[in-house]
Design an enzyme around this catalytic site. Structure first.
Site, short mmCIF file in Angstrom:
data_model
loop_
_atom_site.label_atom_id
_atom_site.label_comp_id
_atom_site.label_asym_id
_atom_site.label_seq_id
_atom_site.Cartn_x
_atom_site.Cartn_y
_atom_site.Cartn_z
N ARG A 80 5.26 9.58 -36.54
CA ARG A 80 5.88 8.76 -35.50
C ARG A 80 5.68 7.30 -35.87
NH1 ARG A 80 3.73 10.51 -30.00
NH2 ARG A 80 5.07 12.33 -30.33
N ARG A 82 -0.18 3.93 -26.62
CA ARG A 82 0.91 4.29 -27.53
C ARG A 82 1.92 3.14 -27.63
NH1 ARG A 82 1.41 10.02 -27.55
NH2 ARG A 82 -0.65 10.96 -27.40
N LYS A 104 -4.20 10.11 -23.95
CA LYS A 104 -3.17 9.12 -24.31
C LYS A 104 -2.90 8.16 -23.17
CE LYS A 104 0.44 12.50 -23.26
NZ LYS A 104 1.44 13.37 -23.91
N LYS A 131 0.07 5.21 -21.77
CA LYS A 131 1.45 4.77 -22.01
C LYS A 131 1.79 3.56 -21.15
CE LYS A 131 3.02 9.41 -23.25
NZ LYS A 131 3.91 10.54 -22.92
N CYS A 166 13.56 17.07 -25.43
CA CYS A 166 12.46 16.87 -26.37
C CYS A 166 12.75 17.68 -27.63
CB CYS A 166 11.13 17.29 -25.75
SG CYS A 166 10.98 19.07 -25.57
N CYS A 213 7.64 21.79 -32.85
CA CYS A 213 6.59 21.42 -31.92
C CYS A 213 5.71 22.63 -31.61
CB CYS A 213 7.17 20.85 -30.62
SG CYS A 213 5.87 20.45 -29.44
N CYS A 268 8.34 22.74 -22.92
CA CYS A 268 7.06 23.08 -22.30
C CYS A 268 6.85 22.13 -21.12
CB CYS A 268 5.92 22.95 -23.32
SG CYS A 268 5.31 21.27 -23.54
N CYS A 271 7.63 15.54 -22.34
CA CYS A 271 8.04 14.47 -23.25
C CYS A 271 9.38 13.86 -22.89
CB CYS A 271 8.08 14.98 -24.69
SG CYS A 271 6.42 15.21 -25.37
#
Lengths: 390, 574
Positions: B75, B144, B208, B210, B429, B435, B474, B478
């Site tokens: 990424r 991120r 994470k 954001k 996503c 993934c 899932c 995302c």
């Protein structure tokens, strides 16, 4: 080196003397494709049974396989010659049989040589062909033969077809093909394994295929029988002293005898360390026997593994590049008395690997080029540098 | 006896990693396997790369005596989503040289390369850095990629806002030298005692983090779905500062009602020059108060929910030089993109194109990647990645516009947005096959489902009516599904939970409408709802609002109520 005699399942040694004269019809136990989906390669792992054959082998030996021609290849040749296949022909040392059967079982019906063209010229009286066979036309003959097979010549020079006997008269006997054995009899008693790259390509607008590799890939499967005999190779042997280190360079199907070597050293508990160099086109698809190498690394029966995959990056990367990257350690292994083995492509790889060895001796051993070459010659004489290239 | 809950496994990996080094450097050299150790896989995320494997191939690999088809997703951070043509060309080249020939534009304005094998990982990351982009902190338990509205034509304050995004990104980038040592052959630092992370410390964040910046009336960055957001307040044509929103997040787990998506709360306002300080102090709050014992409860949204937004504001104000001011009024109208050409006040033009699933690739009918490469070769402006996985060819000069227009026409890109408004407002996503988390298809399947739904849309005369529709493989979110008007969340192969009632501008969470619906029944399930909407909607009424008024679902008021007030049919056996 100890090799157990091959026995029947009931323990009796087979009575028939199988060998070159009488190939053993070995049952195919398993055929496994070694390349993953997405590969441009087609490499088969083939397991054959030798039970009841009375034949044994040592690691480093080759297995000769007697193939038959593919039905579609026979068919296209018959069509080119304007024949049906039921015509009777007399095959030397075999007897009279239908032409189609003889083409399938007895003759090399693909390999185009000057000799074949000479017979074809005699049979057809083709002036064009005779002209091409003249001494001063060597270059045009060479150009014609390149990438062509017998069927092309029949089409080109016998447009009106051939008589059955004339067609049968063109061929030599269908020879067996040799494959380096990929197994140790200690690891797989009663079995012999091969690593076979199926040869398929296109030339002059026609799809072609290797006779024996595609015989094994396409025409036989588990349960079928394949005529085989062992061809010993005394010049490709593990060191007699099991504590001597070995360096193995075997890209592509050149990996075959080294699978046998490592299996053998694992089975005998040899103390010597082993270093394998392997290469192919793509890491993801063409890492032949990857899971087995990982297992050997974990168990310590393989000390080092270095790999080079040529088409994973913009520049080409081959086994000799990996050797040069690790020049210092490789030289140290040689100084320790390691034996060095190469198997695989003779046309370029073997020479490139040899050059890399020379460079390593020059750089790490402080030798001149001549001295390095002389050292490698000594190693060859001492059987410390052995090659099985084709 | 100690009742102290045990730290989650990742906390030990971080603290033992010597500032994210682990054994990554050694692992990269071992080419007997295409994978990395479990611990290093966790650490690699901080460096911007995930180990994955081709799940389509799993069943057959062992038969070929091969390990799983491991590769890495890389990424690339693009703060604010702005890339130069030179950078575009490099990403394009690397996608062919090292990856699977495609470029993924992500829902968080990053580039992704997929299918990079281990032997190419280091050189790819090194070459990315050579283009003045990087991958550090693109994933992992850190801040991120900082998102920012990418439309330079939308507001005169855009340049200032973009600058703020860059400043926040720079300030919160991990300081460890590990990244340079491992990927860029930087000098090794021997002393392990040296403090390397002034903001994060040696265990970084619990999870994470954001950050986004929005410029109203566009909520394209989905401020309410992020941990910390800044909402630009423009007064008399000047950037007065930002409203501060905290505690949004999407992820939840199936069959675990303690996990839920949550919308951010707007807690105050700060002047523009205080944004970096606010960002740091909020991150520090999460560093110190976030849950490090349970990774399913570690996101900042749970810290905010557990303590309450007022507590967060009070704590934050204690640590700031000046406390936040009261929030100022703002209005969001949509979270979608506007397509086609727009001219700005400075005489520059901007072309927004639709990129289905954010996937830039060449197909026989639509050589998008080649077209964009040809454009990048002559483009005198820049490229902007939108939060909706689309692309803006931005800042085209009047002299250059004819060339760009000709190339757009030549490669069929000009008409990329001549699609139904439903498709133009869709997000998916990556999901299968790469993934590791996905339970069902998303990017590969949504286009087909949209084709089915477009029949319903056409029948009901809704071709030009935007409805936000999102699919994820899932429940981790995302593609920010839980604020879409229609969402499909993968449950099992070929089965989706269907959510309705999200707010068109991303201002309201959705609610479960039906559970585990086979993909073959999705069209039939939604057709009557869409027809009903077409028939009985009020003037200007959005689909999500209608679904609540008409009683298909109850409104979700806040995260904790996401799993509550379901209609009986939601769990109906199918």
């Amino acid at each position: 080196m100890f090799n157990p005699p091959v026995t029947d399942s009931d323990g009796s040694v087979a009575a028939v003397g199988y060998g070159k004269k009488h190939p053993f019809p070995a049952p195919v136990l398993k055929e496994v494709l070694l390349n993953g989906k997405g590969s441009a390669k087609e490499t088969w792992h083939i397991e054959l049974s030798l039970e009841g054959s009375g034949m044994g082998y040592e690691v480093g030996d080759a297995l000769a396989v007697q193939p038959v021609n593919a039905p579609d290849v026979v068919e296209s040749l018959l069509r080119a010659a304007g024949l049906g296949g039921s015509e009777s022909v007399d095959v030397r040392n075999v007897g009279v049989k239908p032409l189609g059967e003889a083409l399938r079982e007895d003759f090399d019906i693909t390999g185009l040589t000057r000799n074949v063209l000479g017979k074809l010229a005699a049979a057809t009286g083709s002036e064009a062909l005779s002209a091409m066979l003249a001494d001063e036309a060597k270059e045009s003959l060479k150009a014609y033969v390149d990438g062509r097979q017998i069927v092309d010549a029949v089409r080109d020079f016998a447009p009106d077809g051939l008589a059955a006997e004339a067609l049968a008269g063109l061929f030599r006997k269908l020879p067996p093909r040799l494959y380096s054995i990929a197994s140790s009899p200690l690891a797989h008693p009663g079995e012999v394994h091969l690593t076979v790259g199926a040869v398929r390509y296109r030339s002059h607008g026609v799809e072609r295929k290797g006779v024996c590799s595609t015989f094994l890939a396409d025409q036989v499967g588990a349960g079928d029988r394949v005529p085989v005999f062992v061809q010993p190779n005394k010049n490709f042997r593990l060191p007699e002293d099991p504590s001597v280190p070995i360096i193995l360079v075997g890209p592509g199907t050149g990996i075959a005898p080294f699978r046998a070597f490592i299996e053998h050293r694992a089975a005998t508990g040899a103390a010597g360390k082993s270093w394998l160099f392997f290469g192919d086109q793509h890491y993801l698809h063409d890492f032949l026997y990857q899971l087995e190498w990982q297992d050997h690394l974990k168990r310590g029966t393989l000390a080092r593994l270095d790999v080079a995959f040529s088409r994973d990056q913009p520049e080409k990367l081959y086994v000799q590049h990996r050797m040069l990257e690790h020049a210092r350690e490789l030289h140290a292994w040689l100084e320790e008395g390691a034996h060095f083995y190469v198997c695989g492509d003779a046309s370029r790889m073997a020479a490139d690997v040899h050059d890399a060895l020379v460079t390593i001796l020059e750089q790490q051993g402080g030798m001149t080029r001549d001295a390095a070459e002389a050292r490698l010659d000594e190693m060859k004489h001492a059987k410390r540098y052995q090659r099985d290239v084709y | 006896m100690s009742t102290e809950p045990k730290l989650s496994a990742n906390e030990h990996i971080k603290s033992d990693s010597h500032y994210l080094r682990g054994t990554i450097a050694e692992g990269l050299l071992d080419l007997s396997t295409g994978s990395m150790s479990e611990q290093d896989q966790q650490l690699l995320k901080f460096h911007g790369t995930y180990q994955q494997d081709d799940r389509d191939l799993r069943a057959q690999r062992k038969q070929h005596k091969l390990e799983k088809a491991y590769s890495f997703m890389i990424r690339i951070r693009v703060p604010g989503g702005v890339a130069t043509p030179a950078q575009w060309l490099e990403v394009d080249r690397m996608s062919a040289d090292y990856a699977n020939g495609t470029i993924k534009l992500t829902t968080r304005q990053a580039f992704q390369l997929h299918g990079v094998i281990k032997s190419n990982l280091k050189r790819t990351i090194r070459e990315i850095n050579r283009t003045a982009m990087d991958t550090i902190a693109a994933c992992g338990d850190v801040n991120r990629n900082v998102m920012c509205n990418p439309n330079p034509f939308l507001s005169e304050v855009h340049a200032e806002v973009l600058q703020a995004a860059q400043a926040i990104s720079d300030h919160l980038t991990p300081q460890t030298r590990a990244y340079h040592e491992i990927w860029l052959d930087g000098e090794k630092i021997e002393s392990s005692e040296q403090e390397e992370e002034p903001v994060y410390g040696r265990t970084y964040l619990p999870r994470k983090f954001k950050i986004t910046i929005a410029v109203p009336p566009s909520n394209d960055v989905d401020v309410f779905a992020n941990c910390l957001s800044f909402i630009a307040i423009v007064e008399e044509g000047r950037l007065a500062g930002f409203n501060v929103a905290v505690g949004g997040g999407m992820g939840s787990s199936h069959n675990n009602e303690k996990t839920y998506p949550r919308l951010a709360d707007v807690i105050g306002f700060c002047p523009a020059d205080q944004a970096v300080e606010v960002a740091e102090k909020v991150v520090v709050l999460q560093r110190d108060f976030g849950d490090r014992t349970d990774r399913k409860h570690a996101r900042f949204k749970y810290t905010v929910d557990d303590h309450g937004p007022d507590w967060i504001l009070a704590k934050l104000n204690e640590s700031l030089d000046r406390p936040l001011e009261p929030a100022r009024p703002f209005v969001f109208e949509s979270n979608g993109d506007r397509y086609g050409w727009v001219d700005d006040a400075n005489g520059r033009s901007h072309f927004t194109l639709f990129v289905q699933g954010g996937r830039v690739l060449d197909t026989a009918d639509y050589p998008l990647r080649t077209g964009l490469r040809e454009i990048a070769k002559v483009h005198d402006g820049d490229f902007r990645l939108t939060p909706n996985q689309n692309l803006i060819i931005a800042n085209v000069s009047p002299e250059n516009r004819p060339r760009i227009e000709a190339l757009l026409a030549e490669y069929g890109i000009r008409d990329s947005h001549q699609r139904s408004a439903l498709r133009l407002n869709s997000l998916a996503c990556v999901a299968l096959p790469t993934c590791g988390l996905s339970l069902a298809e998303a990017e590969r399947y949504l286009p087909d489902l949209l084709t089915e739904l477009e029949e319903v849309i056409e029948e009901n005369g809704l071709r030009h009516d935007a409805i936000t529709i999102r699919m994820t493989g899932c429940p981790n979110g995302c593609a920010r599904p839980y604020i879409a008007e229609i969402a499909f969340v993968g449950r099992a192969p070929g089965k989706y939970n269907v959510y309705l009632g999200g707010g068109f501008a991303g201002q309201r969470l959705s609610k479960l409408y039906r559970e585990s619906v086979p993909s073959s029944q999705l069209k039939d399930l939604l057709a009557p709802v869409i027809a009903h909407y077409a028939r009985e909607r009020a003037d200007g009424e959005r689909f999500g609002d209608f679904c609540i008024r008409a009683g298909y679902v109850n409104a979700t008021v806040q995260g904790r109520d996401f799993h509550l007030n379901l209609k009986e049919e939601a769990h109906a056996k199918r």
